[in-house]
Design a protein around this motif. Structure first.
Motif, short mmCIF file in Angstrom:
data_model
loop_
_atom_site.label_atom_id
_atom_site.label_comp_id
_atom_site.label_asym_id
_atom_site.label_seq_id
_atom_site.Cartn_x
_atom_site.Cartn_y
_atom_site.Cartn_z
N THR A 262 0.82 -1.20 0.00
CA THR A 262 0.00 0.00 0.00
C THR A 262 0.85 1.25 0.00
O THR A 262 0.58 2.21 -0.73
CB THR A 262 -0.95 -0.01 1.21
N TYR A 263 1.91 1.27 0.81
CA TYR A 263 2.81 2.43 0.80
C TYR A 263 3.55 2.54 -0.52
O TYR A 263 3.81 3.65 -1.01
CB TYR A 263 3.78 2.36 1.98
N CYS B 14 2.26 1.71 -3.36
CA CYS B 14 1.25 2.27 -4.26
C CYS B 14 1.09 3.77 -4.03
O CYS B 14 1.03 4.56 -4.98
CB CYS B 14 -0.08 1.56 -4.04
N ILE B 15 1.07 4.19 -2.77
CA ILE B 15 0.99 5.63 -2.46
C ILE B 15 2.18 6.36 -3.07
O ILE B 15 2.04 7.44 -3.66
CB ILE B 15 0.93 5.85 -0.94
#
Length: 388
Positions: free
Chosen positions: A175-176, A178-179
């Motif tokens: 997720t990080y 992707c961010i």
């Protein structure tokens, strides 16, 4: 507001070279938001995730590989490396979660790839990051959870550290990553230049550890395993009912007063032992026992009705069966059914987060065969047919 089809990342091309969870979950997130994701798998068996999960048939792959195309390349061979470079030259984002140095060993150094494609964004997910004394160590999600502080505070104080039932370290790093990719896309829209996103498993876990570091550094307090409670936050726990358990979170003063009213004990809200947040925290076990004595006399359904009427944040402990039966999940498309060509209709979590103007979607089920999309991707991206 008119919705635009395809998702916010429609037109973005992604090459995913990772395996297992951390890299592929990053690819899933980008694919759900509209990017065209080409997953490079080793010929033969492909990504080991194809065989992961519980039950038979295995379905985890159906989730993490949705919205992806499978291209089979042997990245340990000169031919496979050349084909990978050709695809990456046409890509906006490259995802990889190999041990640092692996891409360089294969002749796919991100610096060289970006020299040929300056707009390329490279998301590198690894256990310890691309730099530092531990960079070249092997690191799986559980190791990142331990080093980042998560495992040390999960479980009961008289037992060894526990783990969550999901791979939270991997998915946090993904997720990080992707961010970081989304931030890099914005920077590229201004500057025209791509960059490298360095997402470490242990640092991704560290980011969600709240005030663990300053609590120790400033006050000398170490967080410890505390079972189902958070020390000093009360009442906030899972309480027993006649036919199950029910979670109640009433630690704010006004909410606690509403809970007391619903219990038929309004005087507790003004009792000096429980009237303030600090007082309730000091008597956490005592207060939990008092509430549990009351909840034991009720069924889950009865307690839920009382909590909803009182406006107290509370809820059932869900599993897959209750999620599939709950109308709120259906109304928000939190769970959707994908028509899988092999397994038939397959329910799974929907696309998240939800965007009002450019919503993402599940446009394609996970690939069945390793390399089944070789020809279509080489034709679409390179205007040529794959010869190997």
């Amino acid at each position: 507001m008119t919705k635009q089809a395809g998702g916010p990342l429609a037109g973005i091309r992604v090459v995913e070279m990772g395996q297992l969870i951390a890299g592929p979950f990053c690819g899933q997130l980008l694919g759900d938001m509209g990017a065209e994701v080409v997953k490079i798998e080793p010929p033969g068996g492909g990504d080991p995730m194809r065989d992961w999960g519980q039950g038979d048939p295995k379905t985890w792959w159906r989730v993490i590989a949705r919205n992806k195309y499978s291209v089979a390349l042997n990245l340990r061979s000169a031919d496979g490396q050349a084909d990978a470079r050709a695809l990456i030259a046409e890509a906006d984002i490259l995802i990889e979660n190999f041990r640092p140095g692996t891409l360089e060993k294969w002749g796919l150094d991100p610096a060289d790839l970006r020299a040929s494609n300056p707009r390329l964004i490279v998301v590198r997910v690894s256990g310890y990051g691309q730099t530092g004394p531990y960079a070249t160590r092997a690191g799986f999600g559980g190791i990142g959870e331990a080093m980042g502080g998560w495992r040390g505070i999960v479980g009961y104080p008289d037992l060894p550290p526990a783990r969550m039932g999901v791979s939270i370290g991997d998915t946090l790093a993904a997720t990080y990553g992707c961010i970081g990719a989304l931030a890099a896309l914005h920077h590229r829209s201004v500057s025209g230049e791509g960059q490298v996103v360095d997402a470490a498993l242990y640092e991704s876990v560290l980011q969600v550890m709240e005030s663990l570091i300053p609590e120790y550094a400033v006050a000398g307090t170490k967080r410890a395993r505390s079972g189902s409670t958070l020390p000093g936050i009360a009442p906030s726990n899972v309480y027993p009912c006649r036919d199950g358990e029910y979670l109640i979170g009433a630690n704010q003063d006004m909410v606690f007063a509403r809970l007391c009213d619903s219990m038929g004990r309004p005087e507790l809200a003004d009792d000096p032992r429980y009237a303030t947040h600090l007082a309730r925290g000091e008597r956490q076990e005592e207060l939990d026992a008092l509430i549990a004595d009351w909840t034991r006399s009720q069924s889950v359904a009865e307690l839920e009705e009382r909590m909803i009427a009182a406006g107290v944040p509370a809820g059932r402990i869900y599993d897959a069966e209750t999620m599939l039966a709950d109308p709120h999940f259906a109304a928000r498309e939190a769970i959707v059914t994908v028509d899988d060509p092999v397994r038939g209709p397959t329910p799974m979590q929907g696309v998240f987060p939800k965007l009002s103007a450019t919503p993402g979607s599940i446009r394609k089920p996970a690939p069945i065969e390793v390399g089944e999309d070789n020809d279509v991707i080489f034709a679409r991206w390179l205007g040529t047919k794959m010869e190997r």
